[in-house]
Design a protein around this motif. Structure first.
Motif, mmCIF file in Angstrom:
data_model
loop_
_atom_site.group_PDB
_atom_site.id
_atom_site.type_symbol
_atom_site.label_atom_id
_atom_site.label_comp_id
_atom_site.label_asym_id
_atom_site.label_seq_id
_atom_site.Cartn_x
_atom_site.Cartn_y
_atom_site.Cartn_z
ATOM 1 N N ALA A 134 0.856 -1.178 0.000
ATOM 2 C CA ALA A 134 0.000 0.000 0.000
ATOM 3 C C ALA A 134 0.889 1.224 0.000
ATOM 4 O O ALA A 134 1.599 1.476 0.954
ATOM 5 C CB ALA A 134 -0.905 -0.008 1.220
ATOM 6 N N CYS A 135 0.877 1.961 -1.075
ATOM 7 C CA CYS A 135 1.822 3.061 -1.219
ATOM 8 C C CYS A 135 1.190 4.387 -0.877
ATOM 9 O O CYS A 135 1.664 5.420 -1.260
ATOM 10 C CB CYS A 135 2.415 3.053 -2.623
ATOM 11 S SG CYS A 135 3.453 1.617 -2.863
ATOM 12 N N GLY A 136 0.096 4.378 -0.192
ATOM 13 C CA GLY A 136 -0.505 5.614 0.272
ATOM 14 C C GLY A 136 -0.706 5.527 1.771
ATOM 15 O O GLY A 136 0.158 5.052 2.495
ATOM 16 N N GLY A 140 6.821 -1.571 -9.429
ATOM 17 C CA GLY A 140 6.448 -0.534 -8.473
ATOM 18 C C GLY A 140 6.397 0.810 -9.177
ATOM 19 O O GLY A 140 6.242 0.867 -10.401
ATOM 20 N N PHE A 141 6.568 1.887 -8.406
ATOM 21 C CA PHE A 141 6.561 3.202 -9.049
ATOM 22 C C PHE A 141 7.404 4.186 -8.250
ATOM 23 O O PHE A 141 7.527 4.099 -7.027
ATOM 24 C CB PHE A 141 5.145 3.718 -9.274
ATOM 25 C CG PHE A 141 4.367 4.051 -8.023
ATOM 26 C CD1 PHE A 141 3.970 3.050 -7.159
ATOM 27 C CD2 PHE A 141 4.026 5.367 -7.744
ATOM 28 C CE1 PHE A 141 3.242 3.364 -6.017
ATOM 29 C CE2 PHE A 141 3.291 5.687 -6.610
ATOM 30 C CZ PHE A 141 2.901 4.673 -5.742
ATOM 31 N N GLY A 142 7.996 5.112 -8.969
ATOM 32 C CA GLY A 142 8.982 6.004 -8.391
ATOM 33 C C GLY A 142 8.448 6.949 -7.336
ATOM 34 O O GLY A 142 9.207 7.421 -6.493
ATOM 35 N N PHE A 143 7.170 7.236 -7.375
ATOM 36 C CA PHE A 143 6.595 8.152 -6.397
ATOM 37 C C PHE A 143 6.122 7.429 -5.146
ATOM 38 O O PHE A 143 5.589 8.050 -4.238
ATOM 39 C CB PHE A 143 5.437 8.954 -7.017
ATOM 40 C CG PHE A 143 5.911 10.070 -7.905
ATOM 41 C CD1 PHE A 143 5.866 11.391 -7.488
ATOM 42 C CD2 PHE A 143 6.422 9.792 -9.165
ATOM 43 C CE1 PHE A 143 6.319 12.417 -8.297
ATOM 44 C CE2 PHE A 143 6.877 10.813 -9.991
ATOM 45 C CZ PHE A 143 6.824 12.128 -9.554
ATOM 46 N N CYS A 144 6.284 6.148 -5.112
ATOM 47 C CA CYS A 144 5.894 5.360 -3.939
ATOM 48 C C CYS A 144 6.717 5.827 -2.744
ATOM 49 O O CYS A 144 7.945 5.822 -2.797
ATOM 50 C CB CYS A 144 6.142 3.883 -4.200
ATOM 51 S SG CYS A 144 5.720 2.814 -2.827
ATOM 52 N N PRO A 145 6.060 6.246 -1.672
ATOM 53 C CA PRO A 145 6.808 6.840 -0.558
ATOM 54 C C PRO A 145 7.570 5.840 0.308
ATOM 55 O O PRO A 145 8.540 6.214 0.963
ATOM 56 C CB PRO A 145 5.716 7.538 0.271
ATOM 57 C CG PRO A 145 4.471 6.784 -0.046
ATOM 58 C CD PRO A 145 4.603 6.307 -1.468
ATOM 59 N N ASP A 146 7.137 4.605 0.340
ATOM 60 C CA ASP A 146 7.755 3.709 1.321
ATOM 61 C C ASP A 146 7.969 2.282 0.824
ATOM 62 O O ASP A 146 9.086 1.766 0.898
ATOM 63 C CB ASP A 146 6.912 3.678 2.606
ATOM 64 C CG ASP A 146 5.414 3.677 2.321
ATOM 65 O OD1 ASP A 146 5.007 3.106 1.284
ATOM 66 O OD2 ASP A 146 4.646 4.239 3.110
ATOM 67 N N VAL A 147 6.941 1.658 0.330
ATOM 68 C CA VAL A 147 7.030 0.227 0.019
ATOM 69 C C VAL A 147 8.080 -0.047 -1.063
ATOM 70 O O VAL A 147 8.971 -0.884 -0.887
ATOM 71 C CB VAL A 147 5.659 -0.337 -0.409
ATOM 72 C CG1 VAL A 147 5.799 -1.772 -0.896
ATOM 73 C CG2 VAL A 147 4.690 -0.266 0.767
ATOM 74 N N CYS A 148 7.987 0.663 -2.162
ATOM 75 C CA CYS A 148 8.925 0.404 -3.269
ATOM 76 C C CYS A 148 10.381 0.694 -2.889
ATOM 77 O O CYS A 148 11.250 -0.149 -3.134
ATOM 78 C CB CYS A 148 8.542 1.205 -4.502
ATOM 79 S SG CYS A 148 7.011 0.654 -5.258
ATOM 80 N N PRO A 149 10.672 1.866 -2.293
ATOM 81 C CA PRO A 149 12.067 2.105 -1.928
ATOM 82 C C PRO A 149 12.594 1.057 -0.963
ATOM 83 O O PRO A 149 13.750 0.629 -1.071
ATOM 84 C CB PRO A 149 12.046 3.496 -1.278
ATOM 85 C CG PRO A 149 10.760 4.112 -1.631
ATOM 86 C CD PRO A 149 9.813 3.038 -2.048
ATOM 87 N N ASP A 192 -1.768 1.250 -5.594
ATOM 88 C CA ASP A 192 -1.622 0.034 -4.802
ATOM 89 C C ASP A 192 -1.064 -1.038 -5.725
ATOM 90 O O ASP A 192 -1.433 -1.093 -6.909
ATOM 91 C CB ASP A 192 -2.974 -0.423 -4.249
ATOM 92 C CG ASP A 192 -3.364 0.370 -3.014
ATOM 93 O OD1 ASP A 192 -2.542 1.176 -2.548
ATOM 94 O OD2 ASP A 192 -4.493 0.187 -2.540
ATOM 95 N N HIS A 193 -0.188 -1.859 -5.201
ATOM 96 C CA HIS A 193 0.412 -2.856 -6.090
ATOM 97 C C HIS A 193 1.027 -4.010 -5.324
ATOM 98 O O HIS A 193 1.316 -3.894 -4.125
ATOM 99 C CB HIS A 193 1.477 -2.197 -6.987
ATOM 100 C CG HIS A 193 2.645 -1.644 -6.220
ATOM 101 N ND1 HIS A 193 3.782 -2.374 -5.989
ATOM 102 C CD2 HIS A 193 2.836 -0.451 -5.626
ATOM 103 C CE1 HIS A 193 4.632 -1.633 -5.293
ATOM 104 N NE2 HIS A 193 4.080 -0.457 -5.050
ATOM 105 N N THR A 194 1.248 -5.089 -6.017
ATOM 106 C CA THR A 194 1.941 -6.253 -5.482
ATOM 107 C C THR A 194 3.339 -5.855 -5.029
ATOM 108 O O THR A 194 4.032 -5.114 -5.729
ATOM 109 C CB THR A 194 2.074 -7.320 -6.597
ATOM 110 O OG1 THR A 194 0.778 -7.635 -7.076
ATOM 111 C CG2 THR A 194 2.750 -8.575 -6.085
HETATM 112 NI NI NI Z 1 5.206 0.975 -4.054
#
Ligand code: NI
Length: 206
Positions: free
Chosen positions: A22-24, A72-81, A167-169
């Motif tokens: 959950a990237c929000g 994922g995506f570059g603007f993801c604040p937490d999960v992706c990084p 939202d993404h896997t």
């Molecule tokens: Ni993400």
């Protein structure tokens, strides 16, 4: 499919690909969805995208080396990084063998992940040194995500400048040198665990 994988492992793989990052503001969510073992055979497949240098690529460009693939995506604040830094920490642990693995990031947000921002994102601190970022048209991204059974959904987010988040896997896939699914890693897996699994794969092909 990978005959050495036990059916239980296959089921786990498919079930876990539905773990969501959950990237929000939403908490991480796990959807336990019943599935069949045959579904796992379908993780991975052909794609046609553009790398962060602007070059059109397909899955064939990366065959010959096992790959670690993350959507994922570059603007993801937490999960992706966090996941990409775990990938980076894992490849650091491989030492010289890190060159034998190709880390790949595929954006699920091509609207905001322009080539320029994607190229910059790939240089982020702690990410794998040789990671390549891939983007493409919405249709190309949709097709790639479908091949990897990646869940993604655009969600309204008033606190984001763009007004939405994704939202993404949240799964790191290990694919073999032929592009076939080997294993996957969730947020529960430490960099050391990922490095150990990758090392075993590099040594044994399994
Ligand atoms: Ni993400």
């Amino acid at each position: 499919m990978r005959l050495f994988l036990k059916p239980a492992v296959l089921t786990a793989a498919v079930t876990t690909t539905l773990m969501l990052g959950a990237c929000g503001q939403n908490p991480p969510e796990v959807r336990d969805v019943k599935t069949t073992t045959t579904d796992a055979a379908a993780v991975g497949g052909p794609f046609s995208l553009i790398d962060h240098m602007g070059k059109p690529v397909t899955e064939r460009n990366y065959l010959g080396k096992p790959q670690l693939i993350y959507f994922g995506f570059g603007f993801c604040p937490d999960v992706c990084p966090t996941s990409l830094q775990r990938m980076g920490a894992a490849t650091d642990m491989l030492g010289r063998r890190a060159q034998d693995i190709q880390p790949i990031f595929i954006t699920i947000d091509p609207e905001r992940d322009t080539l320029e921002s994607l190229a910059l994102y790939m240089t982020a601190n702690g990410f794998p040194e040789n990671i390549v970022g891939l983007t493409g048209s919405s249709e190309q991204i949709d097709a790639a995500a479908k091949e990897f059974r990646v869940y993604k959904k655009r969600v309204d987010d008033p606190e984001s400048a763009a007004g939405y988040t994704m939202d993404h896997t949240d799964i790191i896939y290990l694919m073999d040198k032929n592009g076939l699914f080997v294993d996957f890693f969730s947020g529960d897996n430490t960099p050391a665990e990922i490095a150990e699994r990758v090392t075993t794969h590099l040594k044994t092909g399994k």
